[in-house]
Design an enzyme around this catalytic site. Structure first.
Site, short mmCIF file in Angstrom:
data_model
loop_
_atom_site.label_atom_id
_atom_site.label_comp_id
_atom_site.label_asym_id
_atom_site.label_seq_id
_atom_site.Cartn_x
_atom_site.Cartn_y
_atom_site.Cartn_z
N HIS A 82 55.89 1.69 -8.24
CA HIS A 82 57.05 2.47 -8.69
C HIS A 82 58.31 1.63 -8.59
O HIS A 82 58.53 0.93 -7.62
CB HIS A 82 57.20 3.71 -7.81
CG HIS A 82 58.33 4.59 -8.26
ND1 HIS A 82 58.17 5.55 -9.23
CD2 HIS A 82 59.64 4.63 -7.90
CE1 HIS A 82 59.33 6.15 -9.43
NE2 HIS A 82 60.24 5.62 -8.65
N ASP A 161 61.12 18.77 -7.18
CA ASP A 161 61.96 17.60 -7.45
C ASP A 161 62.71 17.77 -8.78
O ASP A 161 63.87 17.38 -8.89
CB ASP A 161 61.13 16.32 -7.48
CG ASP A 161 62.00 15.11 -7.79
OD1 ASP A 161 62.93 14.84 -6.99
OD2 ASP A 161 61.80 14.46 -8.83
N ARG A 168 71.20 17.80 -8.17
CA ARG A 168 71.88 16.65 -7.54
C ARG A 168 72.70 15.89 -8.58
O ARG A 168 73.79 15.39 -8.29
CB ARG A 168 70.84 15.70 -6.93
CG ARG A 168 70.22 16.26 -5.65
CD ARG A 168 68.97 15.46 -5.28
NE ARG A 168 69.23 14.05 -5.14
CZ ARG A 168 68.33 13.09 -5.37
NH1 ARG A 168 67.11 13.39 -5.75
NH2 ARG A 168 68.65 11.83 -5.23
N SER A 183 62.47 12.20 -3.11
CA SER A 183 62.23 12.44 -4.54
C SER A 183 61.16 11.46 -5.06
O SER A 183 60.17 11.86 -5.69
CB SER A 183 63.56 12.27 -5.29
OG SER A 183 63.36 12.13 -6.66
N LYS A 187 56.69 12.22 -5.63
CA LYS A 187 55.97 12.04 -6.89
C LYS A 187 54.82 11.05 -6.72
O LYS A 187 53.76 11.21 -7.30
CB LYS A 187 56.95 11.58 -7.98
CG LYS A 187 57.84 12.74 -8.43
CD LYS A 187 58.92 12.33 -9.40
CE LYS A 187 60.03 11.60 -8.72
NZ LYS A 187 61.30 11.54 -9.39
N1 URA Z 1 64.43 8.09 -8.95
C1 URA Z 1 63.86 9.27 -8.58
O1 URA Z 1 62.73 9.57 -8.95
N2 URA Z 1 64.57 10.09 -7.78
C2 URA Z 1 65.82 9.80 -7.33
O2 URA Z 1 66.38 10.58 -6.59
C3 URA Z 1 66.40 8.58 -7.73
C4 URA Z 1 65.67 7.73 -8.54
#
Ligand code: URA
Length: 433
Positions: A82, A161, A168, A183, A187
């Site tokens: 990621h 999220d 946010r 966050s 995932k």
């Molecule tokens: N990428 C994400 O998936 N979440 C965040 O809060 C910031 C970057």
């Protein structure tokens, strides 16, 4: 339990309990707790932070808000990768076929871009016919058959999220380390992999502008991963200027093709090979980073990684003829941006280049904007290069003439010159594990 007391507790700098965190996430997803109370809590977290255990609890509560992918069918280690988000970051398009060609299965769910940062799914969608949506069963079947699949994150993965991120975004609470860490990690954990390689970017094009902040974010995410039983490594990499030379969608796929054929730009290859090496190590396909590097160089040299990329594109309906002949279309208006003075290029602000690409049509200003896959930017020079006045620094592609002037204005601010060569910036600064 009362939400107002939870907000007050965090406002006063105290740690929230597992039950309180679960109460908040469950209540928010069900629509029982309103946006204004969650906004107040997010702001309290922004100022007061969270302990690692709280961030891990928040991550797990978010994971449990939706469906989770079971990768046990694949047997052995499954490793995900990621990126915390950048400009010109097409590493997944290179890393995934590289590691799959070395025998490590890649079952990856990726996102779309928003704002100045691009997303893997948008880039792949630039290939005519490519299907990014797939059922979980077909996704896993494809990985079992050919060792690789990359699909779009389903709406059922971490719905908490989705809701929280949107809030946010409009309450100035995106750049909070515990909120970003939970966050991203929620995932990754819901996507099922046992090993996670994180590419945490710092610099003008990243969420974290300094190495120090990026390191703090990386340490938080590695701690959450370990707390939740995932083998996690974070590579800190430079995002002061765009990665590689191409920024956009079709144009980035073309650069990924070049890279898989052994002609990738050095900065892009350095980051890609580092990430891929860690994936092979976590996936127990290599016993050391040196061995991993040799395996990766071999599949690049003998074109097995390139063949794997074509096999993957074909399996998801993409036009492999257009891909192999590099016939992906770029937008019809092609404009050169020339140096206004002679000198060294001191900096190329990645965020401004990302926003320029978005203005040209390559990105979304809002989540419903339509992308022009052929729009984008090709850097002909990079930081540290010597340039003569009127020589082109880059060229850009767009379908719409009225986007040219605003792009020119922003590009003029993005590039700085100097009489002396700037210091060399390392691409990979540190690895945290
Ligand atoms: N990428 C994400 O998936 N979440 C965040 O809060 C910031 C970057």
């Amino acid at each position: 339990m009362r939400m107002v007391e939870i907000i007050e507790k965090k406002r006063n700098g105290l740690a929230l309990s597992r039950d309180e965190i679960r109460f908040v996430i469950k209540g928010y997803v069900k629509g029982i707790i309103p946006d204004y109370q969650i906004s107040a809590l997010a702001m309290a977290i922004y100022f007061r932070g969270m302990k690692t255990e709280e961030t891990s609890e928040l991550t797990m509560a978010m994971v449990e808000s939706g469906e989770q992918v079971d990768l046990s069918l694949l047997g052995g280690a499954s490793v995900d990768k990621h990126s915390s988000g950048g400009v010109g970051d097409k590493t997944t398009l290179i890393v995934a076929p590289l590691v799959a060609a070395c025998g490590l299965p890649v079952a990856k769910m990726s996102g779309r871009g928003l704002g100045h940062t691009g997303g893997t799914i948008d880039k792949l969608s630039a290939i005519p016919g490519f299907r990014a949506e797939m059922s979980q069963t077909s996704f896993l079947k494809q990985v079992q058959k050919i060792g690789i699949s990359i699909i779009s994150q389903t709406g059922d993965l971490v719905p908490a999220d989705k809701k929280l991120y949107a809030l946010r975004d409009v309450t100035a609470t995106v750049d909070s380390i515990p909120l970003i860490a939970s966050s991203i990690m929620s995932k990754k954990i819901a996507s099922g992999a046992k090993g996670i390689v994180l590419d945490v970017k710092y610099g003008s094009g990243a969420f974290m502008s300094s190495v120090k902040e990026a390191e703090e974010l990386a340490q938080n995410m590695v701690a959450i991963g370990k707390n939740l039983g995932r083998d996690t490594v974070a590579v800190l990499s430079n995002m002061e200027q765009p990665l590689g030379n191409a920024v956009g969608n079709s144009i980035e796929v073309l650069e990924a093709i070049d890279s898989l054929q052994g002609r990738g730009p050095s900065d892009l290859m350095e980051v890609s090979l580092e990430l891929a090496s860690w994936m092979l190590l976590l996936g127990k396909k290599a016993n050391s980073l040196q061995e991993a590097r040799l395996m990766l160089e071999e599949v690049l040299d003998n074109r097995k990684a390139w063949d794997k990329f074509l096999e993957f594109i074909a399996a998801q309906g993409g036009d492999t003829d257009m891909v192999s002949r590099k016939k992906l279309l770029l937008a019809p208006l092609n404009v050169e941006f020339k140096a206004t003075q002679t000198g060294y290029i001191e900096s190329i602000d990645a965020r401004k280049i990302g926003i320029s690409a978005m203005i040209l049509g390559a990105g979304r200003e809002t989540k419903d904007s339509k992308i022009d896959f052929g729009a984008g930017i090709l850097l002909l020079k990079k930081r540290g290069d010597l340039i003569i006045k009127d020589e082109p620094i880059l060229c850009f592609y767009t379908s719409s003439a009225d986007r040219i002037q605003p792009t020119f204005e922003l590009l003029t601010k993005a590039i700085k010159f100097s009489d002396n060569p700037p210091s060399v910036l390392p691409m990979v600064t540190k690895v945290i594990f």
